[in-house]
Scaffold this motif. Structure first.
Motif, mmCIF file in Angstrom:
data_model
loop_
_atom_site.group_PDB
_atom_site.id
_atom_site.type_symbol
_atom_site.label_atom_id
_atom_site.label_comp_id
_atom_site.label_asym_id
_atom_site.label_seq_id
_atom_site.Cartn_x
_atom_site.Cartn_y
_atom_site.Cartn_z
ATOM 1 N N ARG A 1 -8.940 0.546 10.088
ATOM 2 C CA ARG A 1 -7.679 -0.133 11.060
ATOM 3 C C ARG A 1 -7.143 0.813 11.808
ATOM 4 O O ARG A 1 -7.299 0.725 13.157
ATOM 5 C CB ARG A 1 -6.360 -0.157 10.322
ATOM 6 N N MET B 1 1.421 -1.149 0.013
ATOM 7 C CA MET B 1 -0.281 0.025 0.168
ATOM 8 C C MET B 1 0.606 1.352 0.061
ATOM 9 O O MET B 1 0.142 2.658 -1.244
ATOM 10 C CB MET B 1 -1.120 0.803 0.871
ATOM 11 N N SER C 1 -1.943 4.330 10.607
ATOM 12 C CA SER C 1 -2.956 4.121 9.667
ATOM 13 C C SER C 1 -3.543 4.949 9.288
ATOM 14 O O SER C 1 -3.805 5.527 8.343
ATOM 15 C CB SER C 1 -3.168 3.251 9.804
ATOM 16 N N ALA C 2 -4.429 5.148 10.286
ATOM 17 C CA ALA C 2 -5.463 6.182 10.253
ATOM 18 C C ALA C 2 -5.252 7.863 9.956
ATOM 19 O O ALA C 2 -5.308 8.896 9.258
ATOM 20 C CB ALA C 2 -5.838 6.190 11.636
ATOM 21 N N ALA D 1 -4.135 8.003 7.057
ATOM 22 C CA ALA D 1 -5.144 7.900 5.581
ATOM 23 C C ALA D 1 -5.537 9.672 5.427
ATOM 24 O O ALA D 1 -5.749 10.505 4.229
ATOM 25 C CB ALA D 1 -6.168 6.940 5.892
ATOM 26 N N MET E 1 -9.364 1.972 4.524
ATOM 27 C CA MET E 1 -9.465 0.872 5.202
ATOM 28 C C MET E 1 -7.850 1.215 5.981
ATOM 29 O O MET E 1 -8.402 0.942 7.114
ATOM 30 C CB MET E 1 -8.210 0.149 4.398
ATOM 31 N N PHE E 2 -6.797 1.622 5.696
ATOM 32 C CA PHE E 2 -6.064 2.845 6.909
ATOM 33 C C PHE E 2 -6.740 3.394 7.933
ATOM 34 O O PHE E 2 -6.673 3.023 8.505
ATOM 35 C CB PHE E 2 -5.292 3.851 6.195
ATOM 36 N N PHE E 3 -7.513 3.553 7.155
ATOM 37 C CA PHE E 3 -8.129 5.482 8.426
ATOM 38 C C PHE E 3 -9.119 4.088 9.270
ATOM 39 O O PHE E 3 -8.944 4.080 10.811
ATOM 40 C CB PHE E 3 -9.151 5.867 7.377
ATOM 41 N N LEU F 1 -8.303 2.626 -0.012
ATOM 42 C CA LEU F 1 -6.957 1.942 0.204
ATOM 43 C C LEU F 1 -7.193 2.626 1.896
ATOM 44 O O LEU F 1 -6.705 2.556 2.675
ATOM 45 C CB LEU F 1 -5.964 2.066 -0.588
ATOM 46 N N ALA F 2 -7.427 4.561 0.978
ATOM 47 C CA ALA F 2 -7.272 5.496 2.282
ATOM 48 C C ALA F 2 -8.370 4.479 3.662
ATOM 49 O O ALA F 2 -7.741 5.237 4.843
ATOM 50 C CB ALA F 2 -6.979 6.753 2.119
ATOM 51 N N VAL G 1 -3.234 10.897 3.400
ATOM 52 C CA VAL G 1 -3.434 10.783 2.103
ATOM 53 C C VAL G 1 -4.483 10.869 1.294
ATOM 54 O O VAL G 1 -4.739 11.812 -0.034
ATOM 55 C CB VAL G 1 -3.594 9.187 2.021
ATOM 56 N N ILE G 2 -6.120 11.395 1.800
ATOM 57 C CA ILE G 2 -7.287 11.479 1.310
ATOM 58 C C ILE G 2 -7.076 13.301 1.195
ATOM 59 O O ILE G 2 -7.007 13.714 -0.568
ATOM 60 C CB ILE G 2 -8.068 11.292 2.463
ATOM 61 N N ASP H 1 -0.306 1.144 15.811
ATOM 62 C CA ASP H 1 -0.769 0.489 15.181
ATOM 63 C C ASP H 1 -1.996 1.633 14.519
ATOM 64 O O ASP H 1 -3.048 1.452 13.672
ATOM 65 C CB ASP H 1 -1.860 -0.238 15.855
#
Lengths: 360, 359
Positions: B146, A273, A321-322, A325, B142-144, B139-140, A328-329, A318
């Motif tokens: 998780r 990813m 990633s949030a 994300a 999913m990351f978010f 994908l973002a 990234v968005i 952990d």
């Protein structure tokens, strides 16, 4: 005499940069750096500190970004080529790294001498390229979409990796093996950085002095047209996948060299990813065509920069990633053509009445 | 005149796509039945009991719901890889809501649906109206999802809420399918509540795709976006709707998963998105869009479960064999699909350039 022309050159450089796709990762990098500068300027400090054994090593957040971003940067090279040629992404690189690492450890665990390191490396690379060729032939000859074709290896990869070593933890006694993921004696800079640099240079030279880059672009932009021009799209796609396999093999070798051990289900988790994000962040179109490997590599380091930044802010590993994300968005939305057009139209509208008012 | 012409052309387009769909579905169903017969003859004991079949349903009810959503999105030519993350987030949120905030079961269900809808709304908006690649957006997502799961709660814990436990333990007895155990006592065959929900979802979606105009729009958009637009289909709205439904189903699937496991954990439903994609593909859905159907997906999920169960009953119960066999099966189906489609294309000789890249 010189000043006007140099000013003009500067201006054109700026406008050129504004159009160049490297702007996106560069802007993201600058934003992140600025953010860190405001939060905690000591983020950027680099010091020469002795480690447990009293060897002087460079340490600091920037060094660790460059160090741990190496695998991602190497993967981004191959992923860019695959994306450009096939218009799809390979989601099996994480699994392939697990397989490569497992093969390396399997070979080294039996050997007592350091002489096995080079054969181990070569065999790992060859195996990784074979797996790459498997993915590539599914895409090139069976015309399966890349993401779906690589889903096969994605599902099986970690299982294969565990199978190679019978799900055991191989013991590697070699003294020189950790050099590749750590430090060479006498050099305070981490070795993965050199390996990544070397890979980048080789790829760059390959693209510079052969037609591969041009062919890859041609196939990515219009497969039919490239076939009519005498190219063989299937072989070009296949070679892109084989190259990505090689990249994953090298990355896997570095990855297991860091700890001389492997955890089959965790190693290089979600790295596929990150690699795809690096390509997207580099401003490359994910549906194939034009590409720029420099921008992709920069994108990879931006992602590592972001990860390190989040870690220094005491975000749990952990939960990283949030936040990733969200970033990234935001990045993707800002760089989406539709949004850009709307913004440009909005700016024009705002400027237009002003000018009208001034002229009246 | 105009509308009649449109109808005729759209039905011709549909006919071609649906015949592809039916062929691939038929292959899946045949393979599943053959595998089950093989298991019944060679492995006998367990597979002769209907309960083995029902257990496969019980174990995979959530996956079935997720796969239905995935199929819908894949029919329109997209992909949604956030469903596994949403499932984990839903089960963790519901667990925390029930145990730490002493909520009600109905509230938890609403929460699950709300989370799913929220993901579907945002992702659908970004993909359909801002033209961002679905892979990147989800994908973002999913990351978010998780990441949020661990932000909601880090620890794994079992829910103790009395009302929920009653719901979790609810068994629906299937008549005439029970069996006698070794002591000769009759045991009723049962399914869990989640299975009913999953079957309901499958049937509803199947009917929607087959019978309603909206359903056929999905095929039209996936088959060829340009011609769908010219046929007067609202492409953006259709794409948006597919992600919205997929998100909603991810929420429902998450709740069904939660009802099955009864706990919240950050590692729940790991790889569920890939299993869902694999089930859809085995069920005859193609990622290029325009081909697929819920019956196929239903058998895709079951085939995936069956092959895993057969492999483990052959004594290959090391964890890695599961991954390898599933991948081998996926590989086989993909190659069969690709060969069939290539032959049909050659046969029909219709070069209309619809084999474009996935959006």
């Amino acid at each position: 005499m010189n000043t006007p022309s140099s000013a003009a050159a500067q201006d054109s450089l700026f406008t050129r940069l504004r159009r160049h796709q490297i702007l996106i990762p560069l802007a993201a990098l600058l934003l992140l750096a600025l953010f860190n500068l405001i939060i905690d300027p000591s983020f950027f400090s680099i010091s020469l500190r002795p480690n447990n054994e009293g060897v002087l090593l460079l340490s600091g957040n920037l060094i660790s970004i460059l160090d741990y971003g190496s695998e991602l940067a190497i993967l981004a090279l191959g992923m860019t080529l695959v994306t450009a040629a096939s218009g799809g992404q390979d989601i099996s690189v994480g699994a392939l790294i697990a397989i490569s690492g497992s093969i390396t450890l399997r070979i080294l665990s039996g050997a007592q001498s350091d002489a096995m390191i080079l054969p181990a490396f070569l065999i790992t690379c060859a195996a990784a390229m074979l797996f790459g060729a498997f993915n590539g032939s599914l895409v090139a000859f069976f015309r399966i979409q890349p993401m779906i074709a690589t889903l096969i290896l994605f599902t099986a990869g970690r299982s294969v990796a565990a199978w190679i070593n019978h799900n055991e933890q191989p013991f590697v006694s070699s003294e020189r093996f950790p050099y590749f993921g750590g430090y060479l004696p006498g050099i305070p800079v981490p070795t993965p950085l050199f390996i990544a640099l070397f890979c980048f240079l080789v790829t760059w030279l390959l693209l510079k002095f052969t037609n591969l880059g041009l062919y890859v672009q041609a196939v990515g932009i219009n497969e039919k047209a490239s076939r009519l021009n005498g190219l063989n799209p299937a072989w070009i796609k296949l070679s892109a996948f084989v190259l990505l396999g090689l990249c994953a093999g090298v990355a896997g070798f570095i990855k297991v060299s860091r700890t001389a051990s492997i955890n089959y289900s965790v190693i290089a988790n979600n790295i596929e990813m990150d690699a795809i994000l690096a390509v997207a962040l580099g401003g490359n179109s994910l549906s194939g065509g034009k590409f720029n490997i420099g921008a992709s590599v920069l994108g990879a380091y931006v992602i590592q920069f972001l990860t390190t930044t989040l870690f220094t802010l005491n975000v749990q590993s952990d939960s990283v990633s949030a936040y990733k994300a969200v970033v990234v968005i935001i990045l993707v939305v800002c760089s989406a053509p539709t949004v850009r057009e709307k913004l440009a139209a909005l700016l024009k509208k705002r400027r237009a009445p002003k000018q009208a008012g001034q002229s009246a | 005149m105009m509308s009649g012409d449109r109808k005729k052309r759209s039905s011709r387009l549909l006919f071609r796509n649906l015949s592809d769909t039916n062929l691939l579905t038929a292959i899946t169903v045949a393979v599943f039945i053959l595998m089950y017969l093989f298991a019944m003859i060679v492995l006998q004991r367990g597979y002769l009991k209907p309960q083995t079949f029902f257990n496969m349903l019980n174990e995979n009810a959530a996956l079935l719901i997720l796969s239905c959503g995935m199929t819908l999105v894949m029919i329109t030519g997209g992909i949604d890889i956030s469903v596994g993350g949403v499932t984990a987030l839903v089960s963790m949120s519901c667990a925390v809501y029930l145990d730490y905030h002493s909520g009600s079961v109905a509230g938890a269900a609403l929460l699950a649906i709300g989370i799913g809808l929220a993901f579907g709304l945002v992702q659908g908006f970004l993909i359909a109206f801002l033209d961002i690649q679905p892979f990147i957006v989800t994908l973002a997502g999913m990351f978010f999802a998780r990441g949020m799961t661990t932000i909601v709660n880090v620890k794994t814990f079992n829910v103790q809420h009395a009302g929920f436990l009653r719901l979790k333990e609810t068994r629906i007895i299937v008549p005439f399918c029970g069996s006698y155990n070794k002591a000769g006592v009759y045991i009723d065959a049962y399914i869990e509540t989640g299975v009913l929900i999953a079957l309901l979802v499958t049937i509803l979606l199947f009917l929607m795709l087959k019978r309603t105009r909206t359903g056929r729009d999905f095929y039209a958009v996936g088959g060829n976006r340009q011609s769908a637009l010219m046929l007067g289909v609202n492409v953006r709205r259709t794409v948006f709707l597919s992600y919205l439904i997929c998100g909603l189903l991810a929420g429902i699937g998450g709740f069904v998963y939660f009802m099955h496991v009864g706990s919240g954990s950050a590692s729940h439903a790991a790889g569920a998105e890939m299993n869902a994609i694999a089930s859809s593909i085995i069920g005859g859905t193609m990622l290029t869009g325009g081909v697929g159907n819920m019956i196929g997906t239903f058998f895709g999920v079951l085939s995936l479960a069956l092959i895993q169960s057969i492999v483990s009953s052959f004594g290959l119960d090391q964890a890695w064999w599961t991954g390898i066999t599933v991948a081998a099966m996926l590989c086989l189906f993909l190659i069969v699909q690709s060969v069939i489609v290539a032959r049909r294309k050659r046969g029909s000789k219709q070069q209309n350039g619809s084999a474009g890249k996935g959006a």
